[in-house]
Design an enzyme around this catalytic site. Structure first.
Site, PDB file in Angstrom:
ATOM      1  N   PHE A 121       0.856  -1.184   0.000  1.00  0.00           N
ATOM      2  CA  PHE A 121       0.000   0.000   0.000  1.00  0.00           C
ATOM      3  C   PHE A 121       0.891   1.232   0.000  1.00  0.00           C
ATOM      4  O   PHE A 121       2.044   1.161   0.444  1.00  0.00           O
ATOM      5  CB  PHE A 121      -0.911  -0.002   1.236  1.00  0.00           C
ATOM      6  N   GLN A 235      -7.885  14.509   3.584  1.00  0.00           N
ATOM      7  CA  GLN A 235      -7.203  13.690   2.570  1.00  0.00           C
ATOM      8  C   GLN A 235      -8.013  13.558   1.280  1.00  0.00           C
ATOM      9  O   GLN A 235      -9.208  13.285   1.316  1.00  0.00           O
ATOM     10  CB  GLN A 235      -6.967  12.286   3.125  1.00  0.00           C
ATOM     11  N   HIS A 237      -8.009  11.222  -1.930  1.00  0.00           N
ATOM     12  CA  HIS A 237      -7.484   9.947  -2.414  1.00  0.00           C
ATOM     13  C   HIS A 237      -7.285  10.058  -3.930  1.00  0.00           C
ATOM     14  O   HIS A 237      -8.141  10.604  -4.623  1.00  0.00           O
ATOM     15  CB  HIS A 237      -8.515   8.865  -2.062  1.00  0.00           C
ATOM     16  N   LEU A 247     -14.931   5.013  -4.656  1.00  0.00           N
ATOM     17  CA  LEU A 247     -13.498   4.759  -4.503  1.00  0.00           C
ATOM     18  C   LEU A 247     -13.039   3.556  -5.316  1.00  0.00           C
ATOM     19  O   LEU A 247     -13.634   2.491  -5.255  1.00  0.00           O
ATOM     20  CB  LEU A 247     -13.181   4.487  -3.028  1.00  0.00           C
ATOM     21  N   GLU A 250      -6.951   1.726  -3.218  1.00  0.00           N
ATOM     22  CA  GLU A 250      -5.504   1.739  -3.465  1.00  0.00           C
ATOM     23  C   GLU A 250      -4.977   0.326  -3.698  1.00  0.00           C
ATOM     24  O   GLU A 250      -3.882   0.133  -4.231  1.00  0.00           O
ATOM     25  CB  GLU A 250      -4.829   2.362  -2.241  1.00  0.00           C
ATOM     26  N   ARG A 281      -0.688   9.275  -0.470  1.00  0.00           N
ATOM     27  CA  ARG A 281      -1.814   9.833  -1.229  1.00  0.00           C
ATOM     28  C   ARG A 281      -1.676  11.311  -1.529  1.00  0.00           C
ATOM     29  O   ARG A 281      -2.086  11.769  -2.591  1.00  0.00           O
ATOM     30  CB  ARG A 281      -3.096   9.588  -0.446  1.00  0.00           C
ATOM     31  N   HIS A 350     -11.656  11.940   0.914  1.00  0.00           N
ATOM     32  CA  HIS A 350     -11.609  10.560   1.395  1.00  0.00           C
ATOM     33  C   HIS A 350     -11.398  10.384   2.891  1.00  0.00           C
ATOM     34  O   HIS A 350     -11.766   9.355   3.448  1.00  0.00           O
ATOM     35  CB  HIS A 350     -10.491   9.825   0.656  1.00  0.00           C
ATOM     36  N   ARG A 385      -2.686  10.707   6.148  1.00  0.00           N
ATOM     37  CA  ARG A 385      -2.782   9.331   6.633  1.00  0.00           C
ATOM     38  C   ARG A 385      -2.309   8.351   5.571  1.00  0.00           C
ATOM     39  O   ARG A 385      -2.610   8.513   4.395  1.00  0.00           O
ATOM     40  CB  ARG A 385      -4.244   9.018   6.976  1.00  0.00           C
TER      41      ARG A 385
HETATM   42  C1  LIG Z   1     -14.779   3.956   0.433  1.00  0.00           C
HETATM   43  C2  LIG Z   1     -13.798   3.920   1.559  1.00  0.00           C
HETATM   44  C3  LIG Z   1     -12.760   2.989   1.536  1.00  0.00           C
HETATM   45  C4  LIG Z   1     -11.843   2.942   2.583  1.00  0.00           C
HETATM   46  N1  LIG Z   1     -10.827   2.015   2.533  1.00  0.00           N
HETATM   47  C5  LIG Z   1     -10.013   1.879   3.598  1.00  0.00           C
HETATM   48  C6  LIG Z   1      -9.043   0.838   3.650  1.00  0.00           C
HETATM   49  O1  LIG Z   1      -8.920   0.033   2.734  1.00  0.00           O
HETATM   50  N2  LIG Z   1      -8.284   0.741   4.751  1.00  0.00           N
HETATM   51  C7  LIG Z   1      -8.416   1.591   5.804  1.00  0.00           C
HETATM   52  O2  LIG Z   1      -7.704   1.424   6.784  1.00  0.00           O
HETATM   53  N3  LIG Z   1      -9.320   2.596   5.776  1.00  0.00           N
HETATM   54  C8  LIG Z   1     -10.124   2.757   4.711  1.00  0.00           C
HETATM   55  N4  LIG Z   1     -11.057   3.759   4.699  1.00  0.00           N
HETATM   56  C9  LIG Z   1     -11.212   4.613   5.878  1.00  0.00           C
HETATM   57  C10 LIG Z   1     -11.968   3.857   6.956  1.00  0.00           C
HETATM   58  O3  LIG Z   1     -12.847   2.949   6.369  1.00  0.00           O
HETATM   59  C11 LIG Z   1     -12.766   4.807   7.838  1.00  0.00           C
HETATM   60  O4  LIG Z   1     -11.936   5.805   8.329  1.00  0.00           O
HETATM   61  C12 LIG Z   1     -13.382   4.029   8.996  1.00  0.00           C
HETATM   62  O5  LIG Z   1     -14.160   2.957   8.530  1.00  0.00           O
HETATM   63  C13 LIG Z   1     -14.216   4.939   9.886  1.00  0.00           C
HETATM   64  O6  LIG Z   1     -14.830   4.144  10.849  1.00  0.00           O
HETATM   65  P1  LIG Z   1     -15.546   4.772  12.104  1.00  0.00           P
HETATM   66  O7  LIG Z   1     -15.843   3.638  13.018  1.00  0.00           O
HETATM   67  O8  LIG Z   1     -14.737   5.885  12.639  1.00  0.00           O
HETATM   68  O9  LIG Z   1     -16.886   5.409  11.556  1.00  0.00           O
HETATM   69  P2  LIG Z   1     -17.946   4.995  10.419  1.00  0.00           P
HETATM   70  O10 LIG Z   1     -17.784   3.616   9.925  1.00  0.00           O
HETATM   71  O11 LIG Z   1     -17.937   6.096   9.436  1.00  0.00           O
HETATM   72  O12 LIG Z   1     -19.295   5.013  11.217  1.00  0.00           O
HETATM   73  C14 LIG Z   1     -19.841   6.181  11.785  1.00  0.00           C
HETATM   74  C15 LIG Z   1     -20.968   5.773  12.697  1.00  0.00           C
HETATM   75  O13 LIG Z   1     -21.436   6.900  13.403  1.00  0.00           O
HETATM   76  C16 LIG Z   1     -22.837   6.925  13.374  1.00  0.00           C
HETATM   77  N5  LIG Z   1     -23.274   8.320  13.497  1.00  0.00           N
HETATM   78  C17 LIG Z   1     -22.778   9.412  12.875  1.00  0.00           C
HETATM   79  N6  LIG Z   1     -23.454  10.512  13.243  1.00  0.00           N
HETATM   80  C18 LIG Z   1     -24.392  10.105  14.125  1.00  0.00           C
HETATM   81  C19 LIG Z   1     -25.420  10.759  14.857  1.00  0.00           C
HETATM   82  N7  LIG Z   1     -25.636  12.076  14.739  1.00  0.00           N
HETATM   83  N8  LIG Z   1     -26.213  10.013  15.670  1.00  0.00           N
HETATM   84  C20 LIG Z   1     -26.041   8.668  15.778  1.00  0.00           C
HETATM   85  N9  LIG Z   1     -25.082   8.006  15.096  1.00  0.00           N
HETATM   86  C21 LIG Z   1     -24.281   8.715  14.296  1.00  0.00           C
HETATM   87  C22 LIG Z   1     -23.222   6.281  12.060  1.00  0.00           C
HETATM   88  O14 LIG Z   1     -24.539   5.762  12.109  1.00  0.00           O
HETATM   89  C23 LIG Z   1     -22.162   5.176  11.975  1.00  0.00           C
HETATM   90  O15 LIG Z   1     -22.588   4.044  12.693  1.00  0.00           O
HETATM   91  C24 LIG Z   1     -11.967   3.847   3.648  1.00  0.00           C
HETATM   92  C25 LIG Z   1     -12.998   4.774   3.669  1.00  0.00           C
HETATM   93  C26 LIG Z   1     -13.893   4.828   2.622  1.00  0.00           C
HETATM   94  C27 LIG Z   1     -14.956   5.895   2.661  1.00  0.00           C
END
Ligand SMILES: Cc1cc2nc3c(=O)[nH]c(=O)nc-3n(C[C@H](O)[C@H](O)[C@H](O)COP(=O)(O)OP(=O)(O)OC[C@H]3O[C@@H](n4cnc5c(N)ncnc54)[C@H](O)[C@@H]3O)c2cc1C
Length: 572
Positions: A121, A235, A237, A247, A250, A281, A350, A385
């Site tokens: 990566f 960031q 991407h 997306l 990568e 990135r 991203h 990141r």
């Molecule tokens: C398309 C994509 C691909 C990615 N690929 C990678 C990868 O290959 N490797 C990697 O390490 N990272 C990757 N990332 C980054 C990584 O996936 C995210 O940073 C990570 O999943 C974020 O997880 P989280 O638990 O912080 O929040 P999220 O999974 O974003 O979840 C947020 C949660 O908060 C809740 N929430 C938000 N606001 C409220 C509210 N007001 N009231 C109640 N609930 C609320 C939502 O319901 C949800 O459950 C990628 C991101 C994307 C978008």
């Protein structure tokens, strides 16, 4: 009418970070604590299900990887803005989390010898991304959700929209939330809280994020008086599929994909001769934009000019084995089969490097409140990141904050919530937002906000553009008023949800633009064309942003923690 629910630990968000925190808190408390997980979408619709490429961890120390190498790559990738003590903690815990998921049943892809496979990566000098084909997030979320369901003391509140955090004397007391199904308004009382609400990618028009990634948690924390950190670092991407912004992971470059311009040239050789397409990135996105701005890109729809990602040389078998989802996405959303044609891509919003300020263990400055995952800024990722470090960040900090919140809750009693604030919040939402009708059509405002961010607070920034953005965002906040909701019903009022989300996004977009104007240097993802150099003398420091009584951001700074790796020139 306000209804009351009490639990010991309240977790907002059910992505990777929230679920991992819930399991740890439940496990740690051995059934003695009630854990409530509130999520505005069903848990399995959290953005984490979309993560594709992999989870970074130094697994094979006998094959040449090491914690120090992972930490060094992260610090260099972060353009030296990461706190190195936090990074050192993180790289040691990440492998444990990968193995923990394995024990809970995660179907990691395998090497021929049966061990967990890892791929290359960007910015990592060792193949470190553990993956499950290119659907890693879906499998990781299923594994965590299944595991969470085995604990009787974790209760899920799916489709509860949290609207505010209740603090009293800088101590966590609870939350207010709307149950979307009924429109009822609740106050949740809790001893400890964990904010795991994810990133802010919907600030931008061209974005990889789910529609639910709208910065609510950042805005709630900021309005409750907590500082945000490093918000100028967002960031982009390098491979957002044109025109949708979906997306292209990568993983495509990790498996050997090339980037080419209109002249058929692998242009990365000019920008990162050693790492080429697998430079970090920020470096690749800037290279792409330079190619496009200098006329070596392709004309795209609606100004979305692009370059090409070429996978053809990998062959159909490898693409189907390692990148099946990418092939499907390219065919369905761009009409391009990567086995036969290169894929049109450009930089896409991203990841929020900035977020709610925490210490190296994920604690916010408020007693009893932690933040984990993308909503938090520890800071591990500094100014940029590295791919795969976010999912491991969510797992590591989900675990750490879940454990601390449980320990804290076991030794604390439930206290009263400040009812006058609950009532004020109820009035704001139900009397003024829902019943009232100040402000313009929120969907027009949202489009204009996103366009402003995409035009002026994107890969390249300068004073004039940022000032234009700030002026426009101020005007949009005025036009928003107290929020205009056309649908007046209580049950499943998605129009109200959109207005609450926009309210949060307008706040965070403004803070992002102000922080970007404030930082007069170029570092990682923050490129100021009018200040093109990294300026360690004046800017090797974190931006801390507090909300002033007038609603305007107030800036302060924190030193960056340097342990082993003093700043150097960043070359790839
Ligand atoms: C398309 C994509 C691909 C990615 N690929 C990678 C990868 O290959 N490797 C990697 O390490 N990272 C990757 N990332 C980054 C990584 O996936 C995210 O940073 C990570 O999943 C974020 O997880 P989280 O638990 O912080 O929040 P999220 O999974 O974003 O979840 C947020 C949660 O908060 C809740 N929430 C938000 N606001 C409220 C509210 N007001 N009231 C109640 N609930 C609320 C939502 O319901 C949800 O459950 C990628 C991101 C994307 C978008």
């Amino acid at each position: 009418m306000v209804e009351l629910i009490s639990a010991d630990v309240l977790i907002v968000g059910s992505g990777l970070a929230g679920l991992r925190a819930a399991i740890e808190a439940a496990r740690r408390s051995k059934g003695k604590l009630e854990i409530a997980v509130l999520t505005k979408v069903h848990a399995m619709r959290s953005h984490s299900v979309a993560y594709a490429g992999g989870t970074g961890a130094a697994l094979y120390l006998d094959e040449g990887d090491s914690y120090d190498l992972h930490a060094w790559d992260t610090v260099k990738g972060a353009a030296w803005l990461a706190d190195q003590d936090a990074v050192e903690l993180f790289v040691r815990l990440a492998p444990q989390e990968v193995m923990q998921l394995e024990h809970w049943g995660m179907p990691w892809s395998r090497r021929p010898d049966g061990k967990i496979a890892q791929r290359k990566f960007g910015g990592h000098s060792f193949p470190r991304a553990c993956f499950a084909a290119d659907k890693t997030g879906l499998y990781a979320m299923q594994t965590l959700y299944d595991t969470a369901l085995k604990y009787d003391n974790i209760k899920f509140y799916h489709e509860y929209f949290v609207t505010s955090i209740l603090l009293e004397n800088n101590e966590f007391r609870g939350l207010t939330a709307i149950e979307l199904k009924t429109g009822n308004f609740y106050v949740f009382k809790g001893k400890a809280g964990i904010l795991a609400t994810g990133g802010a990618g919907r600030l931008y028009p061209f974005t990889t994020y789910s529609h639910s990634s709208t910065a609510d948690g950042m805005a709630m924390a900021y309005r409750a008086g907590l500082p945000l950190k490093d918000m100028e670092f967002f960031q982009f991407h390098p491979t957002g599929l044109v025109p949708s912004g979906i997306l292209i992971s990568e993983a495509a470059r990790g498996e050997g994909g090339y980037l080419i311009n209109k002249e058929g040239e692998r242009f990365m050789k000019k920008y990162a001769p050693e790492r080429m397409e697998l430079a970090p990135r920020d470096v690749v996105s800037k290279a792409e934009m330079t190619e496009i701005l200098e006329g070596r890109g392709f004309k795209g729809p609606g100004g979305l000019d692009y370059v090409l990602l070429d996978l053809r040389h990998l062959g159909e078998d490898r693409i189907d084995e390692r990148l099946p989802h990418i092939r499907e996405l390219a065919i369905r959303f761009a009409g391009v089969d990567p086995v036969e044609e290169p894929i049109p891509v450009r930089p896409v919003a991203h990841y929020s490097m900035g977020g709610v300020h925490t210490n190296k263990y994920g604690a916010t400055p408020a007693k009893g409140l932690w933040a984990a995952g993308e909503v938090a800024c520890v800071s591990l990722h500094g100014a940029n990141r590295l791919g795969t470090n976010s999912s491991s960040d969510c797992l590591v900090y989900g675990m750490l904050t879940g454990r601390q919140a449980a320990d804290y809750a076991l030794n604390t009693s439930l206290k009263d919530v400040p009812m006058e604030r609950v009532e004020a919040e109820e009035k704001r939402i139900f009397d003024r937002m829902l019943k009232g009708s100040t402000g313009e059509n929120p969907y027009h405002i949202r489009t204009e906000m996103q366009r402003t961010m995409g035009d002026y607070v994107y890969v390249f920034r300068n004073e004039e553009g940022l000032k234009t953005a700030i002026k426009k965002l101020k005007e949009l906040r005025e036009r928003f008023g107290e929020g205009h909701v056309a649908d007046k019903s209580r049950e499943y009022n998605i129009n109200l949800v959109h207005v609450l989300e926009l309210d949060a996004m307008l706040e965070i977009a403004y803070v992002t633009a102000m922080a970007a104007l404030n930082r007069t240097e170029t570092r990682g993802a923050h490129t100021r064309t009018d200040y093109p150099k990294r300026d360690d003398e004046n800017w090797l420091k974190h931006t801390m942003i507090y909300r002033g009584a007038d609603g305007e951001p107030k800036f302060d700074y924190l030193p960056v923690v340097i342990t082993k790796w003093p700043p150097q020139e960043r070359k790839y």
